[in-house]
Design a protein around this motif. Structure first.
Motif, PDB file in Angstrom:
ATOM      1  N   GLN A 271       2.555  50.797  35.078  1.00  0.00           N
ATOM      2  CA  GLN A 271       1.709  49.966  34.217  1.00  0.00           C
ATOM      3  C   GLN A 271       1.251  48.710  34.964  1.00  0.00           C
ATOM      4  O   GLN A 271       0.097  48.275  34.834  1.00  0.00           O
ATOM      5  CB  GLN A 271       2.477  49.585  32.947  1.00  0.00           C
ATOM      6  CG  GLN A 271       2.742  50.746  32.010  1.00  0.00           C
ATOM      7  CD  GLN A 271       3.927  51.615  32.417  1.00  0.00           C
ATOM      8  OE1 GLN A 271       4.537  51.407  33.454  1.00  0.00           O
ATOM      9  NE2 GLN A 271       4.267  52.585  31.583  1.00  0.00           N
TER      10      GLN A 271
ATOM     11  N   LYS B 114       2.509  37.660  35.703  1.00  0.00           N
ATOM     12  CA  LYS B 114       1.238  37.074  36.152  1.00  0.00           C
ATOM     13  C   LYS B 114       1.436  35.598  36.428  1.00  0.00           C
ATOM     14  O   LYS B 114       1.901  34.853  35.575  1.00  0.00           O
ATOM     15  CB  LYS B 114       0.175  37.273  35.065  1.00  0.00           C
ATOM     16  CG  LYS B 114      -1.212  36.831  35.477  1.00  0.00           C
ATOM     17  CD  LYS B 114      -1.764  37.699  36.576  1.00  0.00           C
ATOM     18  CE  LYS B 114      -2.950  37.045  37.261  1.00  0.00           C
ATOM     19  NZ  LYS B 114      -2.630  35.831  37.973  1.00  0.00           N
TER      20      LYS B 114
ATOM     21  N   PRO C  47       1.463  38.086  31.165  1.00  0.00           N
ATOM     22  CA  PRO C  47       1.732  39.522  31.342  1.00  0.00           C
ATOM     23  C   PRO C  47       2.957  39.721  32.235  1.00  0.00           C
ATOM     24  O   PRO C  47       3.027  39.175  33.342  1.00  0.00           O
ATOM     25  CB  PRO C  47       0.448  40.030  32.024  1.00  0.00           C
ATOM     26  CG  PRO C  47      -0.613  39.103  31.528  1.00  0.00           C
ATOM     27  CD  PRO C  47       0.049  37.752  31.416  1.00  0.00           C
TER      28      PRO C  47
ATOM     29  N   TYR D  38       6.111  42.506  33.604  1.00  0.00           N
ATOM     30  CA  TYR D  38       6.533  43.901  33.771  1.00  0.00           C
ATOM     31  C   TYR D  38       7.922  43.954  34.402  1.00  0.00           C
ATOM     32  O   TYR D  38       8.199  43.238  35.362  1.00  0.00           O
ATOM     33  CB  TYR D  38       5.546  44.651  34.680  1.00  0.00           C
ATOM     34  CG  TYR D  38       4.154  44.698  34.117  1.00  0.00           C
ATOM     35  CD1 TYR D  38       3.767  45.714  33.256  1.00  0.00           C
ATOM     36  CD2 TYR D  38       3.222  43.704  34.424  1.00  0.00           C
ATOM     37  CE1 TYR D  38       2.496  45.759  32.719  1.00  0.00           C
ATOM     38  CE2 TYR D  38       1.938  43.727  33.893  1.00  0.00           C
ATOM     39  CZ  TYR D  38       1.580  44.763  33.031  1.00  0.00           C
ATOM     40  OH  TYR D  38       0.319  44.791  32.503  1.00  0.00           O
TER      41      TYR D  38
ATOM     42  N   ASP E 252      -2.557  47.479  35.796  1.00  0.00           N
ATOM     43  CA  ASP E 252      -3.042  46.127  35.481  1.00  0.00           C
ATOM     44  C   ASP E 252      -3.636  45.494  36.738  1.00  0.00           C
ATOM     45  O   ASP E 252      -4.749  44.945  36.722  1.00  0.00           O
ATOM     46  CB  ASP E 252      -1.880  45.287  34.941  1.00  0.00           C
ATOM     47  CG  ASP E 252      -2.344  43.962  34.319  1.00  0.00           C
ATOM     48  OD1 ASP E 252      -3.514  43.571  34.527  1.00  0.00           O
ATOM     49  OD2 ASP E 252      -1.532  43.316  33.632  1.00  0.00           O
ATOM     50  N   TYR E 253      -2.911  45.590  37.841  1.00  0.00           N
ATOM     51  CA  TYR E 253      -3.371  45.030  39.121  1.00  0.00           C
ATOM     52  C   TYR E 253      -4.715  45.655  39.520  1.00  0.00           C
ATOM     53  O   TYR E 253      -5.644  44.952  39.941  1.00  0.00           O
ATOM     54  CB  TYR E 253      -2.309  45.299  40.195  1.00  0.00           C
ATOM     55  CG  TYR E 253      -2.617  44.703  41.550  1.00  0.00           C
ATOM     56  CD1 TYR E 253      -2.049  43.494  41.937  1.00  0.00           C
ATOM     57  CD2 TYR E 253      -3.462  45.352  42.443  1.00  0.00           C
ATOM     58  CE1 TYR E 253      -2.323  42.942  43.183  1.00  0.00           C
ATOM     59  CE2 TYR E 253      -3.745  44.811  43.691  1.00  0.00           C
ATOM     60  CZ  TYR E 253      -3.164  43.609  44.054  1.00  0.00           C
ATOM     61  OH  TYR E 253      -3.451  43.064  45.289  1.00  0.00           O
TER      62      TYR E 253
ATOM     63  N   ASN F 208      -5.450  37.718  40.936  1.00  0.00           N
ATOM     64  CA  ASN F 208      -4.430  38.770  41.005  1.00  0.00           C
ATOM     65  C   ASN F 208      -3.168  38.271  41.700  1.00  0.00           C
ATOM     66  O   ASN F 208      -2.557  38.995  42.484  1.00  0.00           O
ATOM     67  CB  ASN F 208      -4.985  39.995  41.743  1.00  0.00           C
ATOM     68  CG  ASN F 208      -4.723  41.285  40.986  1.00  0.00           C
ATOM     69  OD1 ASN F 208      -3.861  41.343  40.117  1.00  0.00           O
ATOM     70  ND2 ASN F 208      -5.453  42.331  41.326  1.00  0.00           N
TER      71      ASN F 208
ATOM     72  N   ARG G 102      -7.619  44.376  37.356  1.00  0.00           N
ATOM     73  CA  ARG G 102      -7.979  43.004  37.748  1.00  0.00           C
ATOM     74  C   ARG G 102      -8.755  42.996  39.058  1.00  0.00           C
ATOM     75  O   ARG G 102      -9.739  42.265  39.214  1.00  0.00           O
ATOM     76  CB  ARG G 102      -6.714  42.145  37.890  1.00  0.00           C
ATOM     77  CG  ARG G 102      -6.054  41.800  36.578  1.00  0.00           C
ATOM     78  CD  ARG G 102      -4.720  41.084  36.788  1.00  0.00           C
ATOM     79  NE  ARG G 102      -4.086  40.840  35.510  1.00  0.00           N
ATOM     80  CZ  ARG G 102      -4.354  39.819  34.719  1.00  0.00           C
ATOM     81  NH1 ARG G 102      -5.246  38.922  35.095  1.00  0.00           N
ATOM     82  NH2 ARG G 102      -3.751  39.670  33.560  1.00  0.00           N
TER      83      ARG G 102
ATOM     84  N   SER H  65       2.007  41.087  22.662  1.00  0.00           N
ATOM     85  CA  SER H  65       1.626  40.372  23.887  1.00  0.00           C
ATOM     86  C   SER H  65       1.051  39.003  23.518  1.00  0.00           C
ATOM     87  O   SER H  65      -0.149  38.768  23.599  1.00  0.00           O
ATOM     88  CB  SER H  65       0.585  41.202  24.652  1.00  0.00           C
ATOM     89  OG  SER H  65       0.342  40.631  25.903  1.00  0.00           O
TER      90      SER H  65
ATOM     91  N   GLN I 108      -0.871  48.781  27.038  1.00  0.00           N
ATOM     92  CA  GLN I 108      -1.591  47.679  26.380  1.00  0.00           C
ATOM     93  C   GLN I 108      -1.774  47.962  24.891  1.00  0.00           C
ATOM     94  O   GLN I 108      -1.527  47.106  24.034  1.00  0.00           O
ATOM     95  CB  GLN I 108      -2.959  47.530  27.053  1.00  0.00           C
ATOM     96  CG  GLN I 108      -3.341  46.122  27.401  1.00  0.00           C
ATOM     97  CD  GLN I 108      -4.724  46.084  28.037  1.00  0.00           C
ATOM     98  OE1 GLN I 108      -5.437  47.076  28.163  1.00  0.00           O
ATOM     99  NE2 GLN I 108      -5.113  44.898  28.466  1.00  0.00           N
TER     100      GLN I 108
ATOM    101  N   PHE J  35      -1.538  51.888  32.153  1.00  0.00           N
ATOM    102  CA  PHE J  35      -1.662  50.482  31.743  1.00  0.00           C
ATOM    103  C   PHE J  35      -2.356  50.380  30.387  1.00  0.00           C
ATOM    104  O   PHE J  35      -1.910  49.634  29.503  1.00  0.00           O
ATOM    105  CB  PHE J  35      -2.442  49.707  32.814  1.00  0.00           C
ATOM    106  CG  PHE J  35      -2.965  48.378  32.353  1.00  0.00           C
ATOM    107  CD1 PHE J  35      -2.105  47.378  31.901  1.00  0.00           C
ATOM    108  CD2 PHE J  35      -4.333  48.110  32.374  1.00  0.00           C
ATOM    109  CE1 PHE J  35      -2.593  46.154  31.485  1.00  0.00           C
ATOM    110  CE2 PHE J  35      -4.824  46.890  31.953  1.00  0.00           C
ATOM    111  CZ  PHE J  35      -3.945  45.906  31.504  1.00  0.00           C
ATOM    112  N   ARG J  36      -3.440  51.151  30.197  1.00  0.00           N
ATOM    113  CA  ARG J  36      -4.177  51.111  28.922  1.00  0.00           C
ATOM    114  C   ARG J  36      -3.272  51.541  27.757  1.00  0.00           C
ATOM    115  O   ARG J  36      -3.275  50.922  26.689  1.00  0.00           O
ATOM    116  CB  ARG J  36      -5.404  52.032  28.993  1.00  0.00           C
ATOM    117  CG  ARG J  36      -6.454  51.602  30.001  1.00  0.00           C
ATOM    118  CD  ARG J  36      -7.230  50.396  29.520  1.00  0.00           C
ATOM    119  NE  ARG J  36      -8.353  50.113  30.405  1.00  0.00           N
ATOM    120  CZ  ARG J  36      -8.693  48.910  30.828  1.00  0.00           C
ATOM    121  NH1 ARG J  36      -7.976  47.855  30.443  1.00  0.00           N
ATOM    122  NH2 ARG J  36      -9.725  48.724  31.610  1.00  0.00           N
TER     123      ARG J  36
END
Length: 863
Positions: free
Chosen positions: A625, A677, A615, A617, A629-630, A640, A633, A609, A504, A500-501
């Motif tokens: 990813q 999201k 967000p 996916y 992210d989940y 979430n 959060r 973004s 991002q 995910f990072r």
């Protein structure tokens, strides 16, 4: 009429030919399957038994018959205990008698209700005979020590015996056991830190102490305990800073209740073959952990330890000296690094890493491997109803199928739960059974279909062996198998967070500067003044296109303009005799806007973004990813809630809102989706959700020439907005499209704007301007990323759906090709921008065609 009733095996095989192939049933079992279906034979109970596991919070299926079951030798029917469409799930659990109780028992979420009486009985007997039993245990160990000699070490197991502070003092352990090395007081009633530590502190030779699940832990720190016990190596299952040979001996099965061992000299670390150091909270391995002392070590498990006081390189260097080491269990990503392949390169002697053969890891280029994943066990709170608990647990058990025949495809999937026997089958990558849903049609028609799941062994299974299936049969790493297993198992969270990072960072580094080229769209009306001929399959265009500059034709070959609701591909174009010199209301490659996953990708590639895109996916490509992210959060305590939308379905078909990660992943099974999201705090109108439909007129993509209708439409949810978990199943609370589902309450736009401004004390024109900018950015994305969309013979309109958050910032929801304009044609209204005059609904398509083909800007505004 022809009678298609199934009377013989030949009838069955003919009618069910494609179903049998799809299910993968071996041909050798077809006749046996027919007989069991025709006679409704459920004989699985004679061959299998269901057993509790995971402390009663899960079940497993075991072959119970006296004889082994040969591969592909038999087939069994499994009934469906519950079948439903997702939107009906909660309603059925609340209303169908006995359903919630049966499902709760099947999913093991009623344990507290089942055991309340048992626990109260147990406590009664415990309170009556607790002290007596404790004294028996202590006396037994005292006699063993006495018979073995006064210098022998003692080990006391006093777990869950109801021992309180006074009882501990009365036992006088230090006097009775001067060489006490291990004391297990797990799950007792010790409360007073001062009294307890004074008593235990007298046992100065103690090496291991367990006080887990005692009230004392709320007041007593680890430092208090360690300061009072200078030789303690293990406390509450964790290694202390003083851990040395004794702790390693305990984890290597050299030391235990049968061999307490007081002297370090009696512990031969070089005899340890298997060492399980998992979940010991080790920050730094003891100095005695060395190749010279652990010369026979073959299997090592270091899972669940931070090891943050040693570098990955130092650990790998240390382990590389263990020349006999063949099997290693470690967190990946973890202290040894992020890649299984890199670990194997550093430790060439390893044959098995996390239960997976080293050659398999290298061949399949698997960087993250784990064959010992912990299952997700349903969690619930005592105040939750059985129905709510089942909703939370069901994603670990559900299966799905869709109905279809020659005439129609059912847009909404069926979810189902197998009966107690089928639901007890757990997952294995090396499963010994296979299952498949099967529709038996005794009358030969879909209307008579009865749904079953069929089950058959794919290899020999022996008595007492667990019967397993592959939850992701046929799904490999190319379809994100490891990530998808997260629906049922606790997979390495750290890996997904890293993915995910990286994603991002990639998005944040992306941004384009769209070309600012002035458009030069002109009227396309013939110079001789004749009207433009229009072919259309859209009733509203036929009825309301009344401008004299246009005339309808029924022959597409004769038309100047093709305005179609259906997709016109090259094949249809050829069959209709259409040419490239006819104007069409479809741009090539417009899927980059109108398919939800492509829209998100187009925006990401153009703007990274932006705040106006939630967000998003693509579950088919970016599941790892999303899980990352989940996880972030969840760790940070953020909201979430997510919404899953099919790539290319309109009217919220198969669209679901959920905060359950298992649900999000399992919903992939009903077709490709994006996961976005959820806007948990939207702007509300009189307590209800709403969204806005804008009409964008596109005359050119490169250079970009787009205009916005001066009228937009508001779509309101019917129910008051709430985030109560049970409300997520209520369509009329969370969705706003009511002209196909539910009751539609039309509200004229000027009335809505006036009331909205008053309710929220805002100026609509300021909001409108931010929406205009956002819509422009969306189409700039397509122009920059997909210039191949440009075609000078294309002119089109698109519906753009927008929602406002509680700060009145716009968010893009979707872009729709050839939007439904029924309301646009039906209702008269007033423009809030541009001319600000009255606008007749019946003039809508006159306005659209005038703008696109005659360069008439009445009631539209350039973007």
């Amino acid at each position: 009429p022809c009678d298609d009733r199934i009377r013989t095996f030949e009838d069955f095989a003919r009618v069910h030919q494609f179903l049998l192939i799809a299910a993968g049933v071996p041909p050798s079992l077809h006749r046996r399957l027919y007989r069991k279906l025709a006679d409704e034979v459920f004989d699985g109970g004679e061959r299998f038994s269901v057993e509790p596991c995971e402390e009663g919070r899960q079940r497993r299926l075991v072959l119970a018959s006296d004889t082994a079951l040969r591969g592909e030798s038999d087939v069994f029917l499994v009934d469906h205990a519950w079948s439903f469409r997702l939107s009906d799930a909660l309603k059925q659990l609340r209303e169908v008698p006995g359903l919630a109780e049966r499902m709760a028992a099947l999913m093991c979420v009623d344990l507290d209700r089942r055991t309340e009486v048992e626990e109260s009985d147990e406590q009664g007997s415990e309170n009556g005979g607790g002290l007596e039993h404790v004294l028996q245990v202590v006396e037994k160990e005292r006699i063993r020590v006495q018979e073995s000699g006064s210098d022998v070490a003692a080990w006391l197991e006093l777990e869950e015996l109801g021992i309180d502070d006074d009882m501990l003092v009365a036992l006088d352990l230090s006097a009775n056991f001067p060489n006490l090395v291990a004391l297990n007081l797990w799950g007792n009633k010790l409360q007073d830190p001062e009294k307890v530590m004074r008593e235990i502190g007298k046992c100065g030779r103690l090496k291991a102490l367990w006080l887990n699940e005692n009230p004392i832990l709320n007041q007593c720190t680890e430092k208090d305990v360690l300061d009072g016990l200078p030789e303690l190596e293990i406390y509450n299952s964790h290694f202390t800073r003083k851990a040395r040979e004794w702790a390693l001996g305990f984890c290597g099965d050299m030391v235990g209740a049968e061999n307490p061992c007081l002297s370090v000299g009696n512990i031969s670390l070089d005899n340890i073959v298997t060492l399980d150091l998992s979940d010991r909270c080790i920050h730094k391995l003891p100095e005695v952990f060395s190749p010279s002392k652990l010369s026979s070590l073959s299997k090592l498990n270091i899972r669940g330890n931070p090891l943050d006081e040693m570098s990955g390189d130092d650990l790998l260097k240390l382990f590389s000296g263990l020349t006999q080491l063949e099997e290693l269990e470690a967190d990946i990503p973890g202290p040894l690094g992020d890649s299984a392949i890199s670990i194997l390169e550093s430790l060439p002697s390893i044959n098995l890493l996390n239960g997976v053969n080293a050659s398999t890891i290298v061949e399949n280029a698997k960087h993250v491997v784990d064959s010992a994943l912990k299952p997700r066990i349903p969690e619930w709170s005592p105040e939750e109803s059985l129905a709510e608990r089942v909703i939370g647990a069901m994603w670990l058990y559900l299966m799905t199928y869709r109905l279809a025949d020659e005439e129609k495809f059912d847009e909404t999937p069926i979810w189902y739960v197998m009966d107690e026997l089928g639901s007890a089958m757990r997952h294995s990558d090396d499963a010994n059974f296979r299952i498949s849903p099967f529709l038996f049609m005794p009358e030969g028609k879909l209307a008579s279909a009865i749904s079953y799941t069929i089950l058959w062994p794919i290899c020999d299974v022996h008595t007492g062996e667990e019967c397993t299936r592959d939850f992701l049969f046929g799904i490999g790493e190319d379809k994100q198998r490891s990530a998808r297993l997260t629906a049922w198992f606790h997979t390495p969270e750290k890996y997904f967070i890293q993915e995910f990072r990286k994603y991002q960072e990639q998005l944040q580094s992306t941004s384009i500067c769209p070309a600012e080229e002035a458009p030069s769209t002109k009227s396309v009306r013939p110079s001789d003044g004749r009207p433009l001929r229009v072919f259309t399959d859209i009733p509203q265009v036929e009825e309301f296109l009344t401008r004299p500059e246009f005339v309808l034709t029924t022959d597409p070959k004769d038309a100047d303009i093709i305005w179609a609701g259906m997709q016109i591909d090259s094949e249809l174009k050829s069959s209709l005799g259409l040419t490239d010199q006819q104007y069409m209301n479809q741009f090539p490659f417009e899927a980059c806007l109108v398919m939800k996953h492509h829209l998100a990708d187009t925006i990401h590639r153009a703007w990274g973004s932006p705040e106006w895109l939630q967000p998003t996916y693509n579950l088919e490509t970016h599941l790892s990813q999303l899980i990352g992210d989940y996880s972030v959060r969840k760790r940070d305590g953020k909201d979430n809630l997510w919404i899953m939308k099919p790539w290319n379905m309109a009217r919220t078909i198969d669209t679901t809102v959920s905060g359950d990660l298992s649900a999000i992943i399992r919903l992939m099974e009903t077709g490709p989706k994006i996961c976005q999201k959820y806007i948990e705090c939207p702007a509300l109108f009189q307590g209800r959700k709403f969204d806005l439909r804008y009409i964008v007129l596109v005359r050119s993509i490169c250079p970009l020439d787009i205009l916005l209708c001066d009228v937009f439409w508001v779509r309101l949810a019917n129910n008051q907005y709430t985030l109560e978990k049970t409300s997520l199943f209520e369509y009329e609370t969370h969705f706003t499209v009511m002209n196909y589902n539910g009751r539609m309450n039309h509200m004229n736009t000027p009335e809505f704007v006036k009331a909205f401004e008053k309710e929220h004390q805002v100026k609509w024109l300021e909001i409108h301007e931010s929406i205009r900018i956002m819509i422009r950015r969306v189409f700039e994305s397509a122009s920059a990323v997909h210039p191949e969309m440009q075609n000078s013979f294309c002119r089109a309109i698109y519906g753009v759906d927008v929602m406002l958050d509680d700060k009145f910032k716009p968010k893009i929801l979707e872009v729709t090709y050839c939007p439904d304009c029924t309301r646009a044609c039906q209702y008269d209204t007033q423009a809030l921008v541009g001319s600000q005059g009255p606008i007749k609904g019946s003039d809508f398509f006159n306005t659209v065609f005038g703008c696109l083909f005659l360069d008439d800007l009445t009631n539209v505004s350039p973007l």
